[in-house]
Design a protein around this motif. Sequence first.
Motif, PDB file in Angstrom:
ATOM      1  N   LEU A 115       0.828  -1.206   0.000  1.00 29.28           N
ATOM      2  CA  LEU A 115       0.000   0.000   0.000  1.00 29.28           C
ATOM      3  C   LEU A 115       0.864   1.258   0.000  1.00 29.28           C
ATOM      4  O   LEU A 115       0.488   2.285   0.547  1.00 29.28           O
ATOM      5  CB  LEU A 115      -0.935  -0.009   1.214  1.00 29.28           C
ATOM      6  N   GLY A 116       2.040   1.160  -0.574  1.00 31.85           N
ATOM      7  CA  GLY A 116       2.885   2.339  -0.725  1.00 31.85           C
ATOM      8  C   GLY A 116       3.737   2.668   0.471  1.00 31.85           C
ATOM      9  O   GLY A 116       4.273   3.772   0.568  1.00 31.85           O
ATOM     10  N   GLY A 117       3.882   1.731   1.418  1.00 33.23           N
ATOM     11  CA  GLY A 117       4.727   1.979   2.578  1.00 33.23           C
ATOM     12  C   GLY A 117       3.936   2.479   3.773  1.00 33.23           C
ATOM     13  O   GLY A 117       2.737   2.755   3.704  1.00 33.23           O
ATOM     14  N   GLN A 118       4.633   2.610   4.901  1.00 35.41           N
ATOM     15  CA  GLN A 118       3.980   2.990   6.154  1.00 35.41           C
ATOM     16  C   GLN A 118       3.334   4.376   6.087  1.00 35.41           C
ATOM     17  O   GLN A 118       2.328   4.633   6.733  1.00 35.41           O
ATOM     18  CB  GLN A 118       4.997   2.954   7.300  1.00 35.41           C
ATOM     19  N   ASP A 119       3.905   5.275   5.333  1.00 36.97           N
ATOM     20  CA  ASP A 119       3.339   6.619   5.204  1.00 36.97           C
ATOM     21  C   ASP A 119       2.828   6.849   3.791  1.00 36.97           C
ATOM     22  O   ASP A 119       2.857   7.960   3.269  1.00 36.97           O
ATOM     23  CB  ASP A 119       4.390   7.674   5.566  1.00 36.97           C
ATOM     24  N   GLY A 120       2.376   5.794   3.166  1.00 36.43           N
ATOM     25  CA  GLY A 120       1.935   5.885   1.786  1.00 36.43           C
ATOM     26  C   GLY A 120       0.464   6.181   1.637  1.00 36.43           C
ATOM     27  O   GLY A 120      -0.096   7.062   2.291  1.00 36.43           O
ATOM     28  N   ILE A 121      -0.197   5.406   0.811  1.00 34.81           N
ATOM     29  CA  ILE A 121      -1.583   5.655   0.416  1.00 34.81           C
ATOM     30  C   ILE A 121      -2.527   5.688   1.607  1.00 34.81           C
ATOM     31  O   ILE A 121      -3.425   6.527   1.683  1.00 34.81           O
ATOM     32  CB  ILE A 121      -2.020   4.571  -0.586  1.00 34.81           C
ATOM     33  N   ILE A 122      -2.323   4.789   2.549  1.00 36.62           N
ATOM     34  CA  ILE A 122      -3.270   4.674   3.655  1.00 36.62           C
ATOM     35  C   ILE A 122      -3.350   5.945   4.494  1.00 36.62           C
ATOM     36  O   ILE A 122      -4.409   6.305   5.002  1.00 36.62           O
ATOM     37  CB  ILE A 122      -2.928   3.469   4.561  1.00 36.62           C
ATOM     38  N   ARG A 123      -2.237   6.643   4.635  1.00 38.06           N
ATOM     39  CA  ARG A 123      -2.222   7.829   5.495  1.00 38.06           C
ATOM     40  C   ARG A 123      -3.271   8.842   5.057  1.00 38.06           C
ATOM     41  O   ARG A 123      -4.066   9.325   5.872  1.00 38.06           O
ATOM     42  CB  ARG A 123      -0.831   8.469   5.461  1.00 38.06           C
ATOM     43  N   ASP A 124      -3.283   9.165   3.774  1.00 34.79           N
ATOM     44  CA  ASP A 124      -4.212  10.181   3.280  1.00 34.79           C
ATOM     45  C   ASP A 124      -5.648   9.684   3.263  1.00 34.79           C
ATOM     46  O   ASP A 124      -6.576  10.422   3.614  1.00 34.79           O
ATOM     47  CB  ASP A 124      -3.794  10.631   1.878  1.00 34.79           C
ATOM     48  N   ILE A 125      -5.845   8.430   2.848  1.00 33.37           N
ATOM     49  CA  ILE A 125      -7.204   7.878   2.821  1.00 33.37           C
ATOM     50  C   ILE A 125      -7.798   7.868   4.223  1.00 33.37           C
ATOM     51  O   ILE A 125      -8.939   8.287   4.442  1.00 33.37           O
ATOM     52  CB  ILE A 125      -7.194   6.455   2.223  1.00 33.37           C
ATOM     53  N   TRP A 126      -7.018   7.392   5.185  1.00 34.64           N
ATOM     54  CA  TRP A 126      -7.504   7.313   6.568  1.00 34.64           C
ATOM     55  C   TRP A 126      -7.790   8.708   7.126  1.00 34.64           C
ATOM     56  O   TRP A 126      -8.853   8.950   7.707  1.00 34.64           O
ATOM     57  CB  TRP A 126      -6.474   6.598   7.440  1.00 34.64           C
ATOM     58  N   ASN A 127      -6.850   9.603   6.950  1.00 32.52           N
ATOM     59  CA  ASN A 127      -7.007  10.954   7.488  1.00 32.52           C
ATOM     60  C   ASN A 127      -8.238  11.642   6.911  1.00 32.52           C
ATOM     61  O   ASN A 127      -9.011  12.280   7.641  1.00 32.52           O
ATOM     62  CB  ASN A 127      -5.749  11.771   7.197  1.00 32.52           C
TER      63      ASN A 127
END
Length: 429
Positions: free
Chosen positions: A383-395
Amino acid sequence: MNQKKIFILAAALFITACAGGVRKKGKPFVIMHPRNPALDRIFQKIGKEFQAAHPHLKVELQPAYATGFYSKILTAMAGGSAPDVFYMTGKAVTDFGQRGTLADLGPFIEKDNFPLGDIPPQALDEIGINSGNIFALPLTGGASALFYNKDLFERCGLAEPDNKWTWKEYLQAAKKLTIDEDKDGRPDVIGTSSDLTYWAGMLPWIWAAGGDLLSLDGNQCTVGSEQAAVAVQFHLDLINKHKVTVNESSLSTTGTSSELFSTGKVAMMVTLPWAIWEMASTGRKNKLNIALPPAGPQKRISRYTGEAVVIWAGSKYKEEAWDFLKRITSAAVGNELVKRYWQSTRLSVLQSSVFQNPDTEFREEILYKVLVNSRSLPDMRKLGGQDGIIRDIWNNEMTLCIKDGKSAAAALLEIQHKLNAELHNYKSK
């Protein structure tokens, strides 16, 4: 000069060279250390010892890049100018290792019979040891715990947290610890903080409710479960319903949750053990105490995170670099870390009287208990790494919950849908 003198001089030079007294020509041996005063002092001390043991090297210690560390270190590697040894987050190790940018430590570990058994399984999992090669040695790390200001608990007539605390007791305490001293409608002290907009901070709460972010094989996002929604709704209620957490308008003073906690404006927070160092650095460690995180509906669990030291694959001095790694990760350095309010990754230190019965006023031994009952974050490279895609989607989704009233269940289902689409794209490549 006669032949006898020439012979004596040549012999002396030969002996000096064999002893390592002649410096190798070329680039210096560079050690990049973290930008933290306590860790910097330890790196400086070990760096001097290392230089004395390897006089043929010109050792230079450099502070880590202040910003953009990973992009800059990759650029330096591509240009052939990366540091020989550097310090990085454990979860980044596997990614860098599989890029071919880090030296494989397996042969060194096998040759020296390095005591991997003295390192917690969580710390080894953090550096991806289960993926095959070993590209790092853990140096610092720890698991999330409940940190609280004992003066504020006493002031509010509250008993300090114990191992029977659940989310219910945590909420009750947060309400009582939210104090509006001047009655202006904005609390001067707030009960707690929330990691709702930070996916990694929310994971232990989701685990405690019986949910998870990914399936065991990491190929499916499962965060849309009812259990995960229970955890997210609990935090939404802390923020919007009970108003006992830090947000943009909750306090009469501003700052990050960590800064406000260290100055006594936030009464308690579930966070990683760096809070100890922050409190100690502000001279307020006497107000700090530590407890197990509150138990959720299913269990009590913590999140582990750590940092490690690595060797650049392009280093010309890998043997010497390995010697530095052994020195900086030794049990002796682990004892120094504990004295400076950091947490070692040596079990022999964590289980010793130095850590279990520390000469401090707070219960630092709790940190070993939460470590034993903790999990490392999942491997997020898909998913693009620990600070990747998930960070923005979650936030983005959690911000909609806080500001626009979107339900926890709906937000998590949207996150699950988007992350599963990303996982599908990854598998299709």
